[in-house]
Design an enzyme around this catalytic site. Structure first.
Site, mmCIF file in Angstrom:
data_model
loop_
_atom_site.group_PDB
_atom_site.id
_atom_site.type_symbol
_atom_site.label_atom_id
_atom_site.label_comp_id
_atom_site.label_asym_id
_atom_site.label_seq_id
_atom_site.Cartn_x
_atom_site.Cartn_y
_atom_site.Cartn_z
ATOM 1 N N GLY A 196 -1.539 -5.522 4.749
ATOM 2 C CA GLY A 196 -0.925 -4.648 5.730
ATOM 3 C C GLY A 196 -1.964 -3.975 6.602
ATOM 4 N N GLY A 207 2.614 -11.323 8.213
ATOM 5 C CA GLY A 207 1.861 -12.160 7.282
ATOM 6 C C GLY A 207 1.958 -13.636 7.630
ATOM 7 N N ASP A 208 3.105 -14.035 8.179
ATOM 8 C CA ASP A 208 3.280 -15.430 8.595
ATOM 9 C C ASP A 208 2.377 -15.739 9.792
ATOM 10 O OD1 ASP A 208 5.345 -15.328 6.699
ATOM 11 O OD2 ASP A 208 6.796 -14.765 8.237
ATOM 12 N N GLY A 234 -5.710 -4.656 6.270
ATOM 13 C CA GLY A 234 -6.333 -5.907 6.663
ATOM 14 C C GLY A 234 -6.029 -7.058 5.734
ATOM 15 N N SER A 241 -3.026 -10.716 2.211
ATOM 16 C CA SER A 241 -2.789 -9.784 3.311
ATOM 17 C C SER A 241 -2.466 -8.410 2.749
ATOM 18 C CB SER A 241 -1.659 -10.288 4.211
ATOM 19 O OG SER A 241 -0.459 -10.461 3.478
#
Length: 314
Positions: A222, A251-252, A225, A220
């Site tokens: 941020g 991100g989770d 993308g 990931s």
């Protein structure tokens, strides 16, 4: 069904402030208290979107009891393993431009007997699981190989294992043969020991994790993308957010969406990006539900095109 394991869960208190200034009295505009921890957030995101999930976590003290009550109020099935220490609390301060400042406690010390008890609960519950997701920091008292130990036992049982952690624990999870790794840009750069200035560098680093023994890697990035590297090749994608409120748990949510969509290929990456972007648009560590997802904002690029990677939260 997806089982999540969070060895260092938390209570997450989030406050929205007008401006963060050292040494001043700051009045929060809004405050939330949410269950916290990467695996906890994955379970919350899955359940918010109708995907069955069970959260396994060590809990201790009044904070641990409150964490369990908050999760149960959201409908999360919790398998709480009692520990002698006190579950940690974390603080997040969010500014109007999307800047987030986090203060995280180290968490309680986990002794070997407590880790073994968590392992027993996971193995007993994971038999019918589609995935077991091992997430977050390794608490004090355990070695960096804690997730790797769990990973080897679960893989030996024929289970698919996703790991989202950092530092030496991430490297050891790769060597343990994790089916899927989900680092962010900074975690990936740290584990390979070099900066990642563009998407090509991110892809090279992800391939290095695969060479160590990992299967699929989803990195990931941020606002830039995410990148997917697996046996089928490379896919990149973005999903812009018009009004970011908090990056905590984004991100989770991305990982949860990727798993929910089958954990393979462009379609799964697109779903993960939609879930992650939706989380960024929500306050604190609130996880998105179906009404929060705007899938038409997702752009998927394949084959890989070089693009700069900016210094944005993951």
């Amino acid at each position: 069904m997806i089982v999540t394991v969070t060895l260092n869960p938390s209570l997450d208190r989030a406050m929205e402030v007008g401006r963060l200034a050292r040494g001043e009295v700051i009045r929060a505009r809004e405050a939330r208290l949410d269950p916290g921890g990467k695996g906890v957030n994955v379970s919350r995101a899955l359940l918010a979107n109708g995907v069955p999930s069970v959260a396994v976590l060590p809990c201790g003290g009044d904070e641990g009891g409150q964490l369990v009550r908050l999760l149960e109020a959201e409908g999360v099935e919790v398998l709480a393993v009692p520990i002698g220490g006190r579950t940690r609390s974390n603080l997040t301060l969010a500014e109007p431009d999307g800047t987030v400042t986090k203060v995280n406690e180290p968490g309680p010390r986990l002794v070997r007997a407590e880790f073994d008890a968590v392992t027993d609960v996971v193995l007993a519950r994971a038999g019918s699981a589609d995935w077991v997701v091992l997430c977050g920091s390794v608490p004090p008292g355990l070695g960096s190989d804690a997730y790797a130990q769990l990973c080897r036992r679960l893989r030996a049982a024929g289970l698919r294992v996703a790991v989202d952690t950092s530092g030496p624990a991430l490297r050891e999870a790769a060597a343990a043969g994790a089916t899927l790794l989900k680092p962010n840009r900074d975690e990936l750069a740290e584990v390979v020991g070099r900066p990642l200035p563009d998407v090509g560098a991110v892809v090279a680093a992800a391939r290095e994790l695969r060479a160590w023994g990992a299967g699929t890697v989803v990195a990931s990035l941020g606002a830039d993308g995410a990148v997917l590297v697996d046996d089928d090749g490379v896919v990149t994608g973005t999903c812009p957010v018009t009004r970011p409120r908090s990056t905590v748990g984004a991100g989770d949510a991305l990982l949860a969406g990727f798993l929910a969509a089958g954990a393979r290929g462009a379609a799964a990456l697109a779903e993960g990006l939609a879930w992650g972007a939706a989380a960024v648009s929500l306050p604190g560590s609130r996880m998105p539900g179906p009404a929060d997802l705007i899938r038409h904002n997702v752009t998927i690029n394949t084959p890989l095109e070089q693009a700069p990677v900016h210094n944005t939260p993951s």
